[in-house]
Design an enzyme around this catalytic site. Sequence first.
Site, PDB file in Angstrom:
ATOM      1  N   LYS A 175       0.817  -1.229   0.000  1.00 16.25           N
ATOM      2  CA  LYS A 175       0.000   0.000   0.000  1.00 16.25           C
ATOM      3  C   LYS A 175       0.850   1.279   0.000  1.00 16.25           C
ATOM      4  CE  LYS A 175      -4.221  -1.805   2.122  1.00 16.25           C
ATOM      5  NZ  LYS A 175      -5.233  -1.582   3.161  1.00 16.25           N
ATOM      6  N   ASP A 178     -10.333   3.083   2.680  1.00 15.79           N
ATOM      7  CA  ASP A 178     -10.550   2.519   4.026  1.00 15.79           C
ATOM      8  C   ASP A 178     -11.146   3.564   4.978  1.00 15.79           C
ATOM      9  OD1 ASP A 178      -9.720  -0.064   3.535  1.00 15.79           O
ATOM     10  OD2 ASP A 178      -7.632   0.314   4.070  1.00 15.79           O
TER      11      ASP A 178
HETATM   12  P1  NAP Z   1      -1.527  -4.988   9.921  1.00 11.11           P
HETATM   13  O1  NAP Z   1      -1.079  -3.802   9.145  1.00 11.11           O
HETATM   14  O2  NAP Z   1      -0.778  -6.274   9.858  1.00 11.11           O
HETATM   15  O3  NAP Z   1      -1.637  -4.519  11.483  1.00 11.11           O
HETATM   16  C1  NAP Z   1      -2.075  -5.406  12.476  1.00 11.11           C
HETATM   17  C2  NAP Z   1      -1.987  -4.723  13.830  1.00 11.11           C
HETATM   18  O4  NAP Z   1      -2.490  -5.656  14.802  1.00 11.11           O
HETATM   19  C3  NAP Z   1      -0.553  -4.377  14.253  1.00 11.11           C
HETATM   20  O5  NAP Z   1      -0.571  -3.230  15.058  1.00 11.11           O
HETATM   21  C4  NAP Z   1      -0.169  -5.614  15.070  1.00 11.11           C
HETATM   22  O6  NAP Z   1       0.803  -5.345  16.039  1.00 11.11           O
HETATM   23  C5  NAP Z   1      -1.475  -5.901  15.777  1.00 11.11           C
HETATM   24  N1  NAP Z   1      -1.547  -7.282  16.226  1.00 11.11           N
HETATM   25  C6  NAP Z   1      -1.376  -8.392  15.468  1.00 11.11           C
HETATM   26  N2  NAP Z   1      -1.540  -9.500  16.232  1.00 11.11           N
HETATM   27  C7  NAP Z   1      -1.777  -9.051  17.499  1.00 11.11           C
HETATM   28  C8  NAP Z   1      -1.996  -9.704  18.733  1.00 11.11           C
HETATM   29  N3  NAP Z   1      -2.017 -11.033  18.827  1.00 11.11           N
HETATM   30  N4  NAP Z   1      -2.219  -8.937  19.823  1.00 11.11           N
HETATM   31  C9  NAP Z   1      -2.198  -7.586  19.764  1.00 11.11           C
HETATM   32  N5  NAP Z   1      -1.994  -6.907  18.600  1.00 11.11           N
HETATM   33  C10 NAP Z   1      -1.783  -7.641  17.480  1.00 11.11           C
HETATM   34  O7  NAP Z   1      -3.020  -5.403   9.534  1.00 11.11           O
HETATM   35  P2  NAP Z   1      -4.198  -4.419   9.083  1.00 11.11           P
HETATM   36  O8  NAP Z   1      -4.250  -4.378   7.603  1.00 11.11           O
HETATM   37  O9  NAP Z   1      -4.075  -3.178   9.864  1.00 11.11           O
HETATM   38  O10 NAP Z   1      -5.486  -5.263   9.548  1.00 11.11           O
HETATM   39  C11 NAP Z   1      -5.800  -5.429  10.923  1.00 11.11           C
HETATM   40  C12 NAP Z   1      -7.135  -6.167  11.036  1.00 11.11           C
HETATM   41  O11 NAP Z   1      -8.177  -5.379  10.484  1.00 11.11           O
HETATM   42  C13 NAP Z   1      -7.176  -7.513  10.283  1.00 11.11           C
HETATM   43  O12 NAP Z   1      -7.926  -8.429  11.047  1.00 11.11           O
HETATM   44  C14 NAP Z   1      -7.911  -7.186   9.016  1.00 11.11           C
HETATM   45  O13 NAP Z   1      -8.610  -8.310   8.500  1.00 11.11           O
HETATM   46  C15 NAP Z   1      -8.896  -6.147   9.525  1.00 11.11           C
HETATM   47  N6  NAP Z   1      -9.324  -5.233   8.456  1.00 11.11           N
HETATM   48  C16 NAP Z   1     -10.639  -5.212   8.155  1.00 11.11           C
HETATM   49  C17 NAP Z   1     -11.095  -4.356   7.194  1.00 11.11           C
HETATM   50  C18 NAP Z   1     -12.560  -4.328   6.866  1.00 11.11           C
HETATM   51  O14 NAP Z   1     -12.914  -3.795   5.811  1.00 11.11           O
HETATM   52  N7  NAP Z   1     -13.403  -4.841   7.722  1.00 11.11           N
HETATM   53  C19 NAP Z   1     -10.207  -3.509   6.503  1.00 11.11           C
HETATM   54  C20 NAP Z   1      -8.841  -3.550   6.838  1.00 11.11           C
HETATM   55  C21 NAP Z   1      -8.411  -4.432   7.826  1.00 11.11           C
HETATM   56  P3  NAP Z   1       2.386  -5.524  15.703  1.00 11.11           P
HETATM   57  O15 NAP Z   1       2.760  -4.292  14.925  1.00 11.11           O
HETATM   58  O16 NAP Z   1       3.009  -5.610  17.040  1.00 11.11           O
HETATM   59  O17 NAP Z   1       2.508  -6.801  14.898  1.00 11.11           O
END
Ligand code: NAP
Length: 277
Positions: free
Chosen positions: A69, A105
């Site tokens: 991205k 988003d």
């Molecule tokens: P990302 O960039 O990989 O970020 C994930 C975040 O979650 C990071 O801050 C990570 O911390 C944290 N994390 C991961 N595992 C964790 C755990 N076990 N305990 C505490 N924190 C944890 O992913 P993203 O794109 O932001 O997506 C995050 C979530 O949102 C996903 O589940 C995704 O499916 C969802 N999402 C949904 C939509 C929708 O349209 N509904 C859109 C976008 C994303 P670290 O930096 O320490 O690894």
Amino acid sequence: MSYNDASYLLLGSPVEQSLSPLIHNTAFRCLGLPSRYAAQEIAKSQVATSIKHIDGEHIFGANVTIPYKQAVLPYLDGISPVAKRVGAVNTIYFANGRKMGHNTDVEGFLKPLSALGLQPKHVVILGSGGAARAVMVAAEEGLKASRISVVSRNLLSARAACHDLQIGEAWDFSSLDQLIPDASLIVNATPVGMWPKIDTSPIPDSITFLPSQTIYDLVYNPEETRLLQAARVQGARTLGGLSMLIAQAAASFKIWTGLEMPVDAVEMALKTHLDLT
Ligand code: NAP
């Protein structure tokens, strides 16, 4: 479907679990459009060539997902103010012959909230990754929140997000018991609670919610996560991630086609696919 036959692409890695092809192809089919959307797994070294292939003649646009991205930014002719603010592009489109980048988003996150008419003062965001950054911008610019707290398991990563965007204060998870009682809107932007680890929650059971609070979980599978179930039982308002998933895709679809996405048909297709019906 092969991406050689597609008119719209999803570029990322990994992409095989993505629901975007199902969403957009359902919409194209429902509206009787000949366009097709395909996911293309690419390596970092292929980013520049893949963006070049979006030529406005055979390929009219694309979505970009993790981890590219930010990597696509140098290869575009321009980016929208929202994408610039978030620092990430998830939608590529053409405007007046220029290849542009946008981020849907922020709009996708805000759409389900706008129906509730919320004006949250204090927004607590769990996570500091890509989705959390879009939520931070939405909380500041869309919701006009007066306080934004970004909570990460890695305090340095929360600090980096707050510093990069110049939004909010950084915390780690040990501060949740102080932050949650003061929050009006709590957003889970981590994957905790997502299938198959559905018995997990980012907020410990010892912390309870108030009926005045809204809990918004960006996880969409399961439709009601353990976090949302606990919040609902305690009388708080809840929102799942499926509506954001559809809203951010509908915003890309509108940019590409000028048409409204048939969201009911898309929601039905997603729920059938995810076995949520
Ligand atoms: P990302 O960039 O990989 O970020 C994930 C975040 O979650 C990071 O801050 C990570 O911390 C944290 N994390 C991961 N595992 C964790 C755990 N076990 N305990 C505490 N924190 C944890 O992913 P993203 O794109 O932001 O997506 C995050 C979530 O949102 C996903 O589940 C995704 O499916 C969802 N999402 C949904 C939509 C929708 O349209 N509904 C859109 C976008 C994303 P670290 O930096 O320490 O690894």
